[in-house]
Design a protein around this motif. Structure first.
Motif, PDB file in Angstrom:
ATOM      1  N   LEU A 156       6.247  -2.159  13.408  1.00 38.31           N
ATOM      2  CA  LEU A 156       4.866  -1.832  13.060  1.00 38.31           C
ATOM      3  C   LEU A 156       4.503  -0.417  13.513  1.00 38.31           C
ATOM      4  CD1 LEU A 156       2.309  -2.994  11.772  1.00 38.31           C
ATOM      5  CD2 LEU A 156       1.639  -3.856  14.026  1.00 38.31           C
ATOM      6  N   SER A 157       4.952  -0.031  14.711  1.00 37.32           N
ATOM      7  CA  SER A 157       4.655   1.326  15.188  1.00 37.32           C
ATOM      8  C   SER A 157       5.298   2.379  14.292  1.00 37.32           C
ATOM      9  CB  SER A 157       5.138   1.493  16.630  1.00 37.32           C
ATOM     10  OG  SER A 157       6.559   1.478  16.694  1.00 37.32           O
ATOM     11  N   ARG A 158       6.512   2.134  13.801  1.00 42.18           N
ATOM     12  CA  ARG A 158       7.166   3.086  12.901  1.00 42.18           C
ATOM     13  C   ARG A 158       6.457   3.154  11.566  1.00 42.18           C
ATOM     14  NH1 ARG A 158      12.259   4.568  14.545  1.00 42.18           N
ATOM     15  NH2 ARG A 158      11.935   6.187  12.938  1.00 42.18           N
ATOM     16  N   ALA A 159       5.981   1.990  11.112  1.00 37.55           N
ATOM     17  CA  ALA A 159       5.258   1.984   9.835  1.00 37.55           C
ATOM     18  C   ALA A 159       3.975   2.802   9.927  1.00 37.55           C
ATOM     19  CB  ALA A 159       4.943   0.550   9.427  1.00 37.55           C
ATOM     20  N   ILE A 160       3.299   2.719  11.094  1.00 27.25           N
ATOM     21  CA  ILE A 160       2.052   3.477  11.255  1.00 27.25           C
ATOM     22  C   ILE A 160       2.338   4.971  11.393  1.00 27.25           C
ATOM     23  CG2 ILE A 160       0.108   3.877  12.820  1.00 27.25           C
ATOM     24  CD1 ILE A 160       0.154   0.870  13.435  1.00 27.25           C
ATOM     25  N   ASP A 161       3.265   5.321  12.301  1.00 27.85           N
ATOM     26  CA  ASP A 161       3.501   6.739  12.584  1.00 27.85           C
ATOM     27  C   ASP A 161       4.220   7.453  11.447  1.00 27.85           C
ATOM     28  OD1 ASP A 161       2.258   6.555  15.011  1.00 27.85           O
ATOM     29  OD2 ASP A 161       4.113   6.269  16.170  1.00 27.85           O
ATOM     30  N   GLU A 162       5.114   6.765  10.717  1.00 31.09           N
ATOM     31  CA  GLU A 162       5.915   7.439   9.696  1.00 31.09           C
ATOM     32  C   GLU A 162       5.412   7.199   8.279  1.00 31.09           C
ATOM     33  OE1 GLU A 162       9.992   6.372  10.142  1.00 31.09           O
ATOM     34  OE2 GLU A 162      10.085   6.909  12.275  1.00 31.09           O
ATOM     35  N   GLY A 163       4.591   6.153   8.101  1.00 34.77           N
ATOM     36  CA  GLY A 163       4.123   5.873   6.750  1.00 34.77           C
ATOM     37  C   GLY A 163       2.635   5.956   6.584  1.00 34.77           C
ATOM     38  N   LEU A 164       1.882   5.238   7.447  1.00 32.23           N
ATOM     39  CA  LEU A 164       0.441   5.158   7.263  1.00 32.23           C
ATOM     40  C   LEU A 164      -0.264   6.461   7.621  1.00 32.23           C
ATOM     41  CD1 LEU A 164      -1.932   3.328   6.536  1.00 32.23           C
ATOM     42  CD2 LEU A 164      -2.057   2.635   8.948  1.00 32.23           C
ATOM     43  N   VAL A 165       0.042   7.027   8.795  1.00 30.24           N
ATOM     44  CA  VAL A 165      -0.654   8.252   9.221  1.00 30.24           C
ATOM     45  C   VAL A 165      -0.341   9.440   8.298  1.00 30.24           C
ATOM     46  CG1 VAL A 165      -0.879   9.934  11.083  1.00 30.24           C
ATOM     47  CG2 VAL A 165      -0.848   7.475  11.613  1.00 30.24           C
ATOM     48  N   PRO A 166       0.919   9.689   7.972  1.00 30.74           N
ATOM     49  CA  PRO A 166       1.203  10.808   7.060  1.00 30.74           C
ATOM     50  C   PRO A 166       0.824  10.527   5.610  1.00 30.74           C
ATOM     51  CG  PRO A 166       3.130  10.248   8.408  1.00 30.74           C
ATOM     52  CD  PRO A 166       2.165   9.137   8.515  1.00 30.74           C
ATOM     53  N   GLY A 167       0.550   9.243   5.273  1.00 27.21           N
ATOM     54  CA  GLY A 167       0.219   8.888   3.898  1.00 27.21           C
ATOM     55  C   GLY A 167       1.447   8.772   3.009  1.00 27.21           C
ATOM     56  N   ARG A 168       2.580   8.434   3.550  1.00 26.62           N
ATOM     57  CA  ARG A 168       3.822   8.304   2.756  1.00 26.62           C
ATOM     58  C   ARG A 168       3.989   6.827   2.388  1.00 26.62           C
ATOM     59  NH1 ARG A 168       7.962  11.110   6.792  1.00 26.62           N
ATOM     60  NH2 ARG A 168       9.453  10.586   5.131  1.00 26.62           N
ATOM     61  N   LEU A 169       3.545   6.474   1.189  1.00 25.56           N
ATOM     62  CA  LEU A 169       3.524   5.087   0.737  1.00 25.56           C
ATOM     63  C   LEU A 169       4.917   4.463   0.651  1.00 25.56           C
ATOM     64  CD1 LEU A 169       1.801   2.719  -0.189  1.00 25.56           C
ATOM     65  CD2 LEU A 169       1.961   3.604  -2.548  1.00 25.56           C
ATOM     66  N   PRO A 170       5.922   5.157   0.075  1.00 19.19           N
ATOM     67  CA  PRO A 170       7.259   4.529   0.005  1.00 19.19           C
ATOM     68  C   PRO A 170       7.820   4.181   1.392  1.00 19.19           C
ATOM     69  CG  PRO A 170       7.142   6.390  -1.487  1.00 19.19           C
ATOM     70  CD  PRO A 170       5.902   6.451  -0.656  1.00 19.19           C
ATOM     71  N   VAL A 171       7.607   5.080   2.350  1.00 21.24           N
ATOM     72  CA  VAL A 171       8.090   4.804   3.707  1.00 21.24           C
ATOM     73  C   VAL A 171       7.344   3.607   4.297  1.00 21.24           C
ATOM     74  CG1 VAL A 171       8.315   5.720   6.039  1.00 21.24           C
ATOM     75  CG2 VAL A 171       8.734   7.203   4.064  1.00 21.24           C
ATOM     76  N   LEU A 172       6.019   3.569   4.047  1.00 17.34           N
ATOM     77  CA  LEU A 172       5.216   2.452   4.549  1.00 17.34           C
ATOM     78  C   LEU A 172       5.706   1.131   3.969  1.00 17.34           C
ATOM     79  CD1 LEU A 172       2.785   1.388   6.134  1.00 17.34           C
ATOM     80  CD2 LEU A 172       1.359   1.855   4.106  1.00 17.34           C
TER      81      LEU A 172
END
Length: 648
Positions: free
Chosen positions: A53-69
């Motif tokens: 979950l922390s990786r999803a937030i820091d690498e996908g949600l915060v930067p706005g990178r939907l595929p990574v999220l």
């Protein structure tokens, strides 16, 4: 269900309570290893979602990178599914571990109960055995739960520590020091719980014993007017047990409250510290979420640690009671064969051949002599009785306990120098003695079940064999009187039968066992004279050519004996036929006359004007064992007079 040979429970380690619990673990080491593996993977798996979950937030949600999220969300879903499967497998495996421990302990207790045999009532109360079987067995098996989540909790604790080190050494230090501190806070309460639980269990077994005595002796108490006295005593002890239970409950409530409350407070403290660090920019938002998740997930293993300590404390108390029971030793002459002593032979009914039972036989027959291959004379030097093979021998004495003591020695239920042929009985392996010599006690237990099972013992009996034994014991009326005949239900101890019916069923069971040597203690003491006459004639006919010993003062039975021993003060005073002793021994004549007066029989049976054979034949029963259809002369038939303990 798997089929094949049923293994015994093994040899329990009863050196201490802890060793016994450990024996339960190593007895199923493969299953325990599987449970520990599933528990560890499941517990560690609980720590992975916060990281993902922390990786999803820091690498996908915060930067706005939907595929990574979406990628990290997919990983989170897969971890959840895997954890769910591991949880199911862990639960199934731990349930099997608990069930195995439960039934393993039950089988050990049953095997040792059979090993103690006739010595059991003298060494432990019925309440103690009931408490072990109902309460302690389940408590011990619950202790084994810690082998799964307990191991997993340790690993999860280490995984969280490593993950927190990547976030903040300060947070990692707080967690590493905080968890042991929680265990230390609960530790003193577990010690108090163990003491309170021990006292509670002791009172519980005492109350169970009191209740067993009250129920078993209710008819006696009614006759003596003492029912209310015992009831008041039971109520008083029940209140004391309740108060002790309150004390156990008070300690238990604190343990369980701290088991939930302390981890929650610990979670709040770690979360507050992580939130301050996030506000200062020391850690990211994702790491804050991860720290919260780690701390929340860590509540599970911490709770397991506390609950495991609670279960272990109670389990050791219960195991101590089991260990104390397993340390009881049978009487050196009795061994494990007492179940066969009443004709049931249930000691080996399951065919398990477990080590506890074999060890009992080895211990009791450590000095092995040559077993007589053919029928041989049984001698009791203490009394002077010699039982000649193939004859019906009777022991008559004014004190029934003296003749019963002779039977105990000849049946190897008491220490003695008794011999069988040229060999001392105590030098013969006990199982071989039990296979060939049967002691039929007139107060032997009757177990609950169908009438067929009650009289059949450990082997399946044919209808013809059961019919012959029932007919010999003059028990046809019992079978006819029950609604389903041989398939009718008989309550424990034969409570739905009269005293005379119970005694005749015990005789049926002994006859069906068909031993080489039958030693019957007062086999007709609870039946009327009419029935006794028929049983005496049929027993003599059915056991013709086989060795049979009966203890009795009834002239109806004594006259059928080939040889009668008249005992005075436990020693043989005279030996001969019933009529010879009547003519030559005044003491024997007085003894038998007293028995006639008590039985309500006619003096003509012994004064020369008539014989027992005349009486039996007039009653419709001859040497061939025909049915008794007539009535006795003189006093006439009377109702069965229950004189056993059950009907006292």
């Amino acid at each position: 269900m798997r089929t094949g040979t049923v293994r015994g429970p093994g040899i329990p380690d009863h050196r201490s309570a802890g060793r016994y619990v450990w024996w339960l673990v190593v007895s199923q080491r493969g299953r325990v290893a599987a449970g520990a593996t599933y528990g560890s993977l499941w517990m560690v798996g609980l720590m992975l979602p916060p990281y993902v979950l922390s990786r999803a937030i820091d690498e996908g949600l915060v930067p706005g990178r939907l595929p990574v999220l979406l990628g990290w969300v997919s990983v989170l879903f897969a971890v959840g599914v895997a954890n769910a499967w591991l949880a199911v497998m862990r639960h199934r495996t731990m349930t099997r571990i608990r069930m195995d421990a439960t039934f393993r302990t039950v089988r050990v207790i049953v095997a040792h109960t059979l090993r103690l045999g006739a010595a059991l009532p003298h060494k432990v109360t019925a309440g103690e055995v009931v408490t072990i079987g109902i309460g302690d067995v389940g408590v011990i098996s619950q202790t084994l739960t810690m082998t799964g989540p307990g191991v997993g909790g340790v690993l999860a604790y280490g995984v969280v520590a490593v993950l927190l080190l990547t976030v903040s050494p300060l947070l990692a230090g707080v967690v590493l020091l905080g968890v042991p501190l929680l265990a230390l806070l609960v530790g003193p309460l577990l010690g108090r719980l163990q003491g309170a639980e021990s006292r509670y269990r002791e009172r519980q077994s005492g109350l169970a014993a009191r209740l067993t005595d009250l129920v078993g002796g209710l008819r006696v108490l009614n006759g003596l007017g003492g029912k209310e006295v015992f009831a008041d005593r039971h109520r008083r002890e029940a209140r004391e047990l309740r108060d002790e239970g309150y004390r156990v409950g008070a300690v238990t409530s604190w343990v369980q409250a701290l088991g939930v409350g302390l981890p929650t407070l610990f979670l709040a403290a770690v979360t507050w510290l992580a939130a301050r660090m996030a506000a200062q920019g020391t850690i990211t938002v994702g790491e804050l979420v991860a720290v919260y998740g780690y701390a929340a997930a860590l509540v599970v293993p911490v709770s397991f640690f506390i609950e495991g300590g609670y279960d272990l404390t109670r389990g050791l108390v219960a195991a101590q009671r089991v260990v104390r029971f397993l340390r009881l030793e049978p009487d050196t002459a009795g061994g494990s064969g007492s179940a066969a002593a009443d004709g049931s032979g249930d000691a080996a009914a399951d065919g398990s051949g477990d080590a506890a039972g074999s060890r009992a036989g080895d211990a009791a027959g450590s000095v092995v002599g040559d077993v007589p291959e053919a029928a041989s004379v049984l001698r009791d030097p203490a009394s002077g009785v010699e039982v000649v093979p193939g004859l019906l021998t009777a022991l008559a004495t004014a004190r029934p306990g003296e003749s019963a003591a002779v039977v105990d020695r000849l049946g190897r239920f008491a220490d003695s120098a008794a011999t069988w042929g040229a060999v001392r009985l105590d030098e013969i392996p006990l199982p071989q003695v039990r296979d060939r010599i049967l002691v039929a006690d007139n107060e032997a237990d009757l177990f609950a079940g169908t009438l067929r099972d009650v009289v059949g013992g450990r082997r399946d009996r044919t209808e013809e064999a059961i019919g012959r034994a029932v007919r010999t014991a003059l028990a046809e009326d019992i079978v006819r009187g029950l609604p389903d005949g041989l398939d009718s239900a008989v309550e424990a101890q034969g409570r739905n039968l009269s005293g005379g019916q119970r005694q005749r069923l015990r005789l049926v069971r002994a006859l069906l066992a068909d031993p080489e040597v039958l030693l019957a203690v007062e086999p007709t003491s609870a039946v009327d004279a009419h029935t006794e006459a028929g049983v005496a004639a049929r027993l003599h006919h059915a056991r013709a050519g086989r060795t049979t010993v009966v203890t009795s003062t009834s002239p109806l039975l004594l006259d059928r004996a080939d040889r009668v021993y008249f005992l005075v003060d436990g020693r043989v005073a005279a030996v001969g036929s019933h009529r010879q002793l009547l003519a030559e021994q005044p003491g024997y004549r007085r003894l038998v006359a007293r028995g006639e007066d008590e039985d309500g029989t006619d003096d003509s049976l012994t004064n020369g004007s008539g014989t027992n054979e005349d009486r039996v034949n007039e009653a419709g029963t001859g040497e061939s064992g025909e049915d008794v259809t007539g009535t006795t002369h003189g006093a006439g038939p009377r109702p069965e007079t229950p004189v056993t303990k059950e009907d006292a």
